[in-house]
Each structure stands twice: as structure tokens, then as C-alpha cells.
Enzyme design. Structure first.
Site, PDB file in Angstrom:
ATOM      1  N   ALA A 180       0.795  -1.225   0.000  1.00 59.48           N
ATOM      2  CA  ALA A 180       0.000   0.000   0.000  1.00 59.48           C
ATOM      3  C   ALA A 180       0.830   1.278   0.000  1.00 59.48           C
ATOM      4  O   ALA A 180       0.437   2.280  -0.591  1.00 59.48           O
ATOM      5  CB  ALA A 180      -0.930  -0.013   1.216  1.00 59.48           C
ATOM      6  N   GLU A 182       3.730   1.918  -1.255  1.00 61.74           N
ATOM      7  CA  GLU A 182       4.709   2.088  -2.339  1.00 61.74           C
ATOM      8  C   GLU A 182       4.043   2.811  -3.514  1.00 61.74           C
ATOM      9  O   GLU A 182       3.827   2.252  -4.581  1.00 61.74           O
ATOM     10  CB  GLU A 182       5.268   0.703  -2.720  1.00 61.74           C
ATOM     11  CG  GLU A 182       5.997   0.063  -1.546  1.00 61.74           C
ATOM     12  CD  GLU A 182       6.308  -1.425  -1.719  1.00 61.74           C
ATOM     13  OE1 GLU A 182       6.052  -1.976  -2.802  1.00 61.74           O
ATOM     14  OE2 GLU A 182       6.803  -2.034  -0.748  1.00 61.74           O
ATOM     15  N   ARG A 234       1.306  -1.075   4.771  1.00 64.29           N
ATOM     16  CA  ARG A 234       1.857  -2.023   3.787  1.00 64.29           C
ATOM     17  C   ARG A 234       0.836  -3.072   3.297  1.00 64.29           C
ATOM     18  O   ARG A 234       0.769  -3.408   2.138  1.00 64.29           O
ATOM     19  CB  ARG A 234       3.033  -2.751   4.446  1.00 64.29           C
ATOM     20  CG  ARG A 234       3.615  -3.910   3.633  1.00 64.29           C
ATOM     21  CD  ARG A 234       4.748  -4.549   4.434  1.00 64.29           C
ATOM     22  NE  ARG A 234       5.276  -5.762   3.840  1.00 64.29           N
ATOM     23  CZ  ARG A 234       6.256  -5.810   2.923  1.00 64.29           C
ATOM     24  NH1 ARG A 234       6.790  -4.695   2.481  1.00 64.29           N
ATOM     25  NH2 ARG A 234       6.679  -6.962   2.468  1.00 64.29           N
ATOM     26  N   ASN A 253       2.132 -10.103  -0.453  1.00 66.87           N
ATOM     27  CA  ASN A 253       3.374 -10.679  -1.001  1.00 66.87           C
ATOM     28  C   ASN A 253       4.018 -11.725  -0.083  1.00 66.87           C
ATOM     29  O   ASN A 253       5.197 -12.036  -0.217  1.00 66.87           O
ATOM     30  CB  ASN A 253       4.387  -9.561  -1.300  1.00 66.87           C
ATOM     31  CG  ASN A 253       5.109  -9.796  -2.611  1.00 66.87           C
ATOM     32  OD1 ASN A 253       4.557 -10.399  -3.529  1.00 66.87           O
ATOM     33  ND2 ASN A 253       6.353  -9.325  -2.704  1.00 66.87           N
ATOM     34  N   HIS A 306       7.371  -2.794  -7.323  1.00 64.44           N
ATOM     35  CA  HIS A 306       7.372  -2.373  -5.908  1.00 64.44           C
ATOM     36  C   HIS A 306       8.303  -1.174  -5.752  1.00 64.44           C
ATOM     37  O   HIS A 306       8.871  -0.669  -6.701  1.00 64.44           O
ATOM     38  CB  HIS A 306       7.904  -3.518  -5.034  1.00 64.44           C
ATOM     39  CG  HIS A 306       6.975  -4.687  -4.905  1.00 64.44           C
ATOM     40  ND1 HIS A 306       6.366  -5.040  -3.715  1.00 64.44           N
ATOM     41  CD2 HIS A 306       6.568  -5.617  -5.807  1.00 64.44           C
ATOM     42  CE1 HIS A 306       5.625  -6.115  -3.895  1.00 64.44           C
ATOM     43  NE2 HIS A 306       5.722  -6.499  -5.166  1.00 64.44           N
ATOM     44  N   SER A 307       8.488  -0.755  -4.506  1.00 68.70           N
ATOM     45  CA  SER A 307       9.555   0.188  -4.180  1.00 68.70           C
ATOM     46  C   SER A 307       9.986  -0.099  -2.741  1.00 68.70           C
ATOM     47  O   SER A 307       9.227  -0.726  -1.994  1.00 68.70           O
ATOM     48  CB  SER A 307       9.084   1.643  -4.309  1.00 68.70           C
ATOM     49  OG  SER A 307       8.235   2.015  -3.250  1.00 68.70           O
ATOM     50  N   TYR A 308      11.145   0.306  -2.226  1.00 73.68           N
ATOM     51  CA  TYR A 308      12.087   1.097  -2.974  1.00 73.68           C
ATOM     52  C   TYR A 308      13.439   0.405  -2.892  1.00 73.68           C
ATOM     53  O   TYR A 308      13.536  -0.644  -2.246  1.00 73.68           O
ATOM     54  CB  TYR A 308      12.164   2.511  -2.357  1.00 73.68           C
ATOM     55  CG  TYR A 308      12.683   2.554  -0.912  1.00 73.68           C
ATOM     56  CD1 TYR A 308      14.027   2.806  -0.622  1.00 73.68           C
ATOM     57  CD2 TYR A 308      11.810   2.358   0.162  1.00 73.68           C
ATOM     58  CE1 TYR A 308      14.492   2.857   0.698  1.00 73.68           C
ATOM     59  CE2 TYR A 308      12.274   2.396   1.467  1.00 73.68           C
ATOM     60  CZ  TYR A 308      13.601   2.658   1.735  1.00 73.68           C
ATOM     61  OH  TYR A 308      14.038   2.694   3.032  1.00 73.68           O
TER      62      TYR A 308
HETATM   63  O1  0X9 Z   1       9.599  -8.014   0.759  1.00 71.31           O
HETATM   64  C1  0X9 Z   1       8.950  -7.902  -0.293  1.00 71.31           C
HETATM   65  O2  0X9 Z   1       7.805  -8.319  -0.407  1.00 71.31           O
HETATM   66  C2  0X9 Z   1       9.581  -7.179  -1.484  1.00 71.31           C
HETATM   67  N1  0X9 Z   1      10.239  -5.988  -1.031  1.00 71.31           N
HETATM   68  S1  0X9 Z   1       9.361  -4.694  -0.518  1.00 71.31           S
HETATM   69  O3  0X9 Z   1      10.267  -3.711   0.043  1.00 71.31           O
HETATM   70  N2  0X9 Z   1       8.671  -4.014  -1.777  1.00 71.31           N
HETATM   71  O4  0X9 Z   1       8.368  -5.133   0.404  1.00 71.31           O
HETATM   72  C3  0X9 Z   1      10.598  -8.093  -2.143  1.00 71.31           C
HETATM   73  C4  0X9 Z   1      10.034  -9.357  -2.708  1.00 71.31           C
HETATM   74  C5  0X9 Z   1      11.045  -9.989  -3.574  1.00 71.31           C
HETATM   75  N3  0X9 Z   1      10.667 -11.238  -4.160  1.00 71.31           N
HETATM   76  C6  0X9 Z   1      11.085 -12.446  -3.695  1.00 71.31           C
HETATM   77  N4  0X9 Z   1      11.624 -12.556  -2.549  1.00 71.31           N
HETATM   78  N5  0X9 Z   1      10.912 -13.464  -4.450  1.00 71.31           N
HETATM   79 ZN    ZN Z   2       6.706  -3.979  -1.979  1.00 72.48          ZN
END
Ligand code: 0X9
Ligand code: ZN
Length: 420
Positions: A180, A182, A234, A253, A306-308
Site C-alpha cells: 500500500a 509504495e 503495507r 506478497n 514495488h519500491s524502494y
Molecule cells: O519483501 C517484499 O515483499 C519485497 N520488497 S518490498 O520492500 N517491496 O516489500 C521483495 C520481494 C522480492 N521477491 C522475492 N523474494 N521473491
Molecule cells: Zn513492496
């Protein structure tokens, strides 16, 4: 010694308008394993918000409430950890951007077809309107559909861009706004959609040679909450337990069903990386899953924005082992990043998530590769590198981010068009 890096990121668990007056972000650099361990211990203590992971010789951004600043400085000093103030007052930065947004919106004369511009961050309704306006104005290129409903019943918008071919062309699937806070993500993704459609005549090959599928805002409930209540939110907004409404939301995620909950993913519903308890508990991750699966057999690249940090990441997050075709993934990523960097000199690093960032499991890209079988899946962590703003990227960077990211996407499209 391997440094165990957990992570954290955006979010504070509060459900009324949350203020960050006097909150400060420090940048600290661990120059040896003892210092890295001290920072990791601090992260585990959950007293501070780590905006970026602890890594040796790399900056870690840590936000502190005003009351805890001295405690943080004590840890830095006790361990001789190099540090500096990065954001002096987080709320001031949020407010400055908000005022800027209000002014800009008043100044803008709305375009005939939609309100969205790329000199500000816009709300869900404007992004949705943009999608349908493109569909209405360019019916030969754009088809808008609803991939599902969010927990709070918002439409999850799916945009297909295609100039025909009866579903036989190679395809690229792009999403934004899984997290959220980003905001640069949906802003950049919509920039690219606009470029493909409204500037089609300038470069028709990018649409004629591949089909595109976009889900520009996977997490509209969280995104709206980040606009109205907590800028650093987030997760999504699913209420997990009516009797405990202090801990809300799942990290979309961490909710995908591939090596689910195998590290860097929390079982604690209060945590910013709460995985939902089981795979695909969230309507948003189910909708994204189904939209990807519907076209998986011809989708050669999945780009989740995504960021960052300015990272171009390959799977996997659950293991530091590399995918079998990592060299090919790396080569395409290098070409894409070279094109991106050529515009303004913005530097990205390239590598697998677990190696470059930290261990984490259940993200959409690992699933897209491991289960949906899409070969070129990348997580793209947009601007900045955290030297200045992190999640609070000023809106005057949206267009530069769009311009440079578009160059990278062109490279991906050219490669995808030629794939078997
Ligand atoms: O932690 C995450 O979900 C991602 N970073 S963030 O800062 N945007 O939250 C990275 C995910 C990367 N992908 C994999 N680990 N496969
Ligand atoms: Zn992210």
C-alpha cells in the site's frame, strides 16, 4: 557468518489517522558482522521500523519515534555504527507532499477523459476511471475487466492491451500496488499503460508484437488507507478477528502458495509481513493468481512493481539457490537495467531476492515462476535507493521514474516478442 535478515518495511499498526510528528529516519551502515548483528537484534526487538533490510556495508534505514531516538543513538554509539539522519521529521515530509498534491490537483485542468496525471499520486477512483477512459477511447487496443473484488469490495481492475492476434501472441503480465505505501508503483505502472496506449502510433511494435496484461493496483484497500489514515501502511485491510481489530491485514506478497511460510514471513497477524496463516487467504492474491493463470501458457514475463531500493530482482526469496535458468534471467535483466540507467544514470542492482535483499517466502514472483511457470519473472524495486525519501518519494519523480522504467520495459517486450 551469514547474517540473518528479517525485514520490515512500511507499516505501523494503528487504525486511526496516524501521525509521524518527530519521527526520524536514520541511515546506518553495518561495517562488520558484529555491527550487523547489533542492527539485526534491534530489528528483532520490534521497537523500531526498519524500512530496509540489514546488510553488510549497505545502508539500512531505520525509523524511530521521538521517544526512542536516544535509545537508537545509544545502540549506534555503543557499537560504533556509522549513521546519519536521513529524514528529520517524517510527518513534515508527508505533509509537504500532501500540500503539494492538493495544490497540484487544484491547478490541473482535468483532461477530457480522465483526471490522472503523473505529477501527483492519485486515489483508487482516479486510477479506475483512467482504465475505463482508456478502454472507451481506444477500444481497439484496451479491454478493461474486473479480476475480482478486494476485501472492502473494490473492483480489482485488469487492463489488457492488445492489437489483435486472437490470444496467440506472447504476453507480459505487470502488476503494481501490492504494497500500500509504495505509491510510486501504481504511478509508474499507469505511466507505462498510458505510454503503450496513447503513444501507440510512435512505437506500435510494443503492442503489435506482444499482448500486455496489467493489474495496476492489486491492493486498493491498503492504498486508500495509506492515503487517508496511515501513509506507511503495507498490507491489505482484511479484518482477521472481529475481537482484535488492532491487528489488521495480510501482506499479499507473503500469501502465495509456493514454499509458503518458509522464512521471512510472519505468522503473527500484527506483523507487517503477516502471511495470512495459509496460502491464498486474501481475495487480492487469489484474483492476481487467477488473472496470471488465465494467460500463463503464453506469458513469458511477469513484472511485479514495488519500491524502494532500485533493485531488479529474480526469484527466489525462500532459498539462496538460484533458479536453473538464472543466467538467462540475469542477461535479460542486465539489458533492461542498462536501458533504464542510460536515461538519467539511475543505478539498479540485479540479483536474486534472497541473495540481494533478504530471505522471504510466499511472494507473487516466486509463485509466478515456480507454479505458473512464467520464465522471466522479476520484482522491480523502483526509486529511490533510500538515500533520501524511501517510500515517501516526491511526486516530481513519477515522470522520471516512468520514463526510465519504460525504457526497461521496452527491452523486455522486444525479448518476449522473440521468445519461442
Ligand atoms: O519483501 C517484499 O515483499 C519485497 N520488497 S518490498 O520492500 N517491496 O516489500 C521483495 C520481494 C522480492 N521477491 C522475492 N523474494 N521473491
Ligand atoms: Zn513492496
Amino acid at each position: 557468518m551469514k547474517i540473518l535478515v528479517v525485514l520490515v518495511i512500511c507499516l505501523i499498526q494503528i487504525s486511526v489517522a496516524y501521525q509521524y510528528h518527530g519521527y526520524r529516519v536514520y541511515e546506518a551502515v553495518a561495517k562488520n558482522t558484529a555491527q550487523a548483528q547489533a542492527l539485526s537484534d534491534l530489528e528483532m526487538s520490534e521497537l523500531f521500523d526498519f524500512w530496509s533490510p540489514v546488510r553488510l556495508n549497505k545502508p539500512t534505514d531505520i525509523m524511530s519515534s521521538p521517544e526512542q531516538i536516544q535509545q537508537l543513538l545509544d545502540v549506534f554509539n555503543r557499537n560504533s555504527i556509522q549513521h546519519k539522519i536521513k529524514i528529520d521529521d517524517v510527518q513534515q515530509l508527508i505533509d509537504a507532499q500532501k500540500n503539494n498534491m492538493d495544490n497540484e490537483i487544484v491547478k490541473q485542468s482535468p483532461s477530457l477523459r480522465y483526471n490522472l496525471t503523473w505529477d501527483n499520486y492519485y486515489r483508487y477512483d482516479d486510477i479506475r476511471e483512467f482504465a475505463y477512459a482508456l478502454g472507451a477511447s481506444y477500444p481497439e487496443l484496451v479491454t478493461v475487466s474486473v479480476a475480482g473484488k478486494s476485501y472492502e469490495d473494490r473492483d480489482l481492475i485488469l487492463i489488457k492491451i492488445s492489437s489483435g492476434g486472437s490470444g496467440t501472441k506472447n504476453a507480459i503480465f505487470v502488476d503494481g500496488g501490492i504494497h500500500a505505501c509504495e505509491w510510486i508503483s501504481p504511478a509508474t505502472v499507469t505511466y507505462i499503460i498510458r505510454e503503450l496506449v496513447e503513444n501507440y502510433a510512435a512505437h506500435p511494435q510494443y503492442v503489435d508484437d506482444v499482448d500486455w496484461f496489467f493489474m495496476p493496483l492489486v491492493n486498493p484497500d491498503g492504498y486508500e488507507f495509506a492515503h487517508t489514515d496511515n501513509r506507511l501502511w503495507r498490507k491489505n485491510r482484511r479484518i482477521l478477528d472481529e475481537t482484535n481489530t488492532t491487528c489488521i491485514g495480510t501482506d499479499i506478497n507473503r500469501n502465495f502458495d509456493y514454499h509458503f511460510d518458509e522464512g521471512g514471513s510472519s505468522d503473527n497477524s500484527c506483523a507487517p509481513t503477516y502471511n495470512g496463516g495459509q496460502p491464498f487467504t486474501e481475495p487480492e492474491s487469489r484474483a492476481l493468481r487467477d488473472a496470471i493463470l488465465a494467460e500463463a501458457n503464453r506469458t513469458k514475463s511477469y513484472l511485479t512493481v514495488h519500491s524502494y531500493g532500485q533493485h531488479w530482482l529474480t526469484p527466489w526469496g525462500w532459498t539462496t539457490e538460484l533458479p536453473a535458468d538464472y543466467d538467462a534471467m540475469y542477461a535479460l535483466a542486465s539489458d533492461a537495467v542498462a536501458a533504464l540507467t542510460a536515461v538519467y544514470g539511475t543505478v539498479y542492482d540485479i540479483g536474486s531476492s534472497a541473495n540481494l535483499l533478504y530471505a522471504n517466502s510466499g511472494p507473487s514472483d516466486d509463485w509466478a515462476k515456480g507454479v505458473a511457470g512464467i520464465p522471466y519473472t522479476y520484482t522491480i524495486e523502483l526509486r529511490d535507493q533510500g538515500p533520501v525519501y524511501g517510500f515517501l518519494l516526491p511526486p516530481d519523480q513519477i515522470i522520471p521514474s516512468g520514463i526510465e522504467t519504460w525504457e526497461a520495459f521496452k527491452v523486455i517486450a522486444e525479448a518476449v516478442a522473440l521468445m519461442e
